[in-house]
Write a protein that holds these residues in place. Sequence first.
Motif, short mmCIF file in Angstrom:
data_model
loop_
_atom_site.label_atom_id
_atom_site.label_comp_id
_atom_site.label_asym_id
_atom_site.label_seq_id
_atom_site.Cartn_x
_atom_site.Cartn_y
_atom_site.Cartn_z
N THR A 69 0.84 -1.20 0.00
CA THR A 69 0.00 0.00 0.00
C THR A 69 0.87 1.25 0.00
O THR A 69 1.69 1.45 0.90
N ILE A 70 0.67 2.09 -0.99
CA ILE A 70 1.43 3.33 -1.10
C ILE A 70 0.65 4.45 -0.43
O ILE A 70 -0.53 4.67 -0.72
N VAL A 71 1.29 5.12 0.51
CA VAL A 71 0.72 6.29 1.17
C VAL A 71 1.49 7.49 0.60
O VAL A 71 2.66 7.68 0.91
N TYR A 72 0.83 8.26 -0.24
CA TYR A 72 1.48 9.39 -0.89
C TYR A 72 0.71 10.65 -0.55
O TYR A 72 -0.39 10.88 -1.06
N LYS A 73 1.27 11.43 0.38
CA LYS A 73 0.64 12.66 0.86
C LYS A 73 1.71 13.75 0.91
O LYS A 73 2.27 14.02 1.98
N PRO A 74 2.05 14.35 -0.24
CA PRO A 74 3.11 15.36 -0.23
C PRO A 74 2.85 16.44 0.81
O PRO A 74 1.72 16.89 1.01
N VAL A 75 3.90 16.83 1.49
CA VAL A 75 3.83 17.81 2.58
C VAL A 75 4.08 19.20 2.02
O VAL A 75 4.96 19.40 1.19
N ASP A 76 3.31 20.17 2.49
CA ASP A 76 3.61 21.57 2.20
C ASP A 76 4.74 21.94 3.15
O ASP A 76 4.51 22.26 4.32
N ILE A 77 5.96 21.84 2.66
CA ILE A 77 7.15 22.04 3.49
C ILE A 77 7.15 23.41 4.14
O ILE A 77 7.44 23.55 5.33
#
Length: 87
Positions: A69-77
């Motif tokens: 399972t891929i968890v892809y939640k790009p962060v607003d750095i």
Amino acid sequence: MLEIRPTCENCNKKLPFDSEEAMVCTFECTYCKDCVELLQHVCPNCGGGFEKRPIRPERLLKKYPVSTTIVYKPVDIEAHLKKLRSQ
């Protein structure tokens, strides 16, 4: 038992079961070392720190398979760093 997630949540870099680059927080949010540096070692989800993810021995992969399972939640750095500065 650790899920051993297959990718970095922020950049989606592949992190196989034997990756030396994989870092996890207490809730097993998974990031690569480069993203952990960008996040200043603070998990954007829980606020906890990161540790190197253990490597599951290859001989145990059949009995204890890793997650697909891929968890892809790009962060607003920028927002993450701003939040850290305000604490």
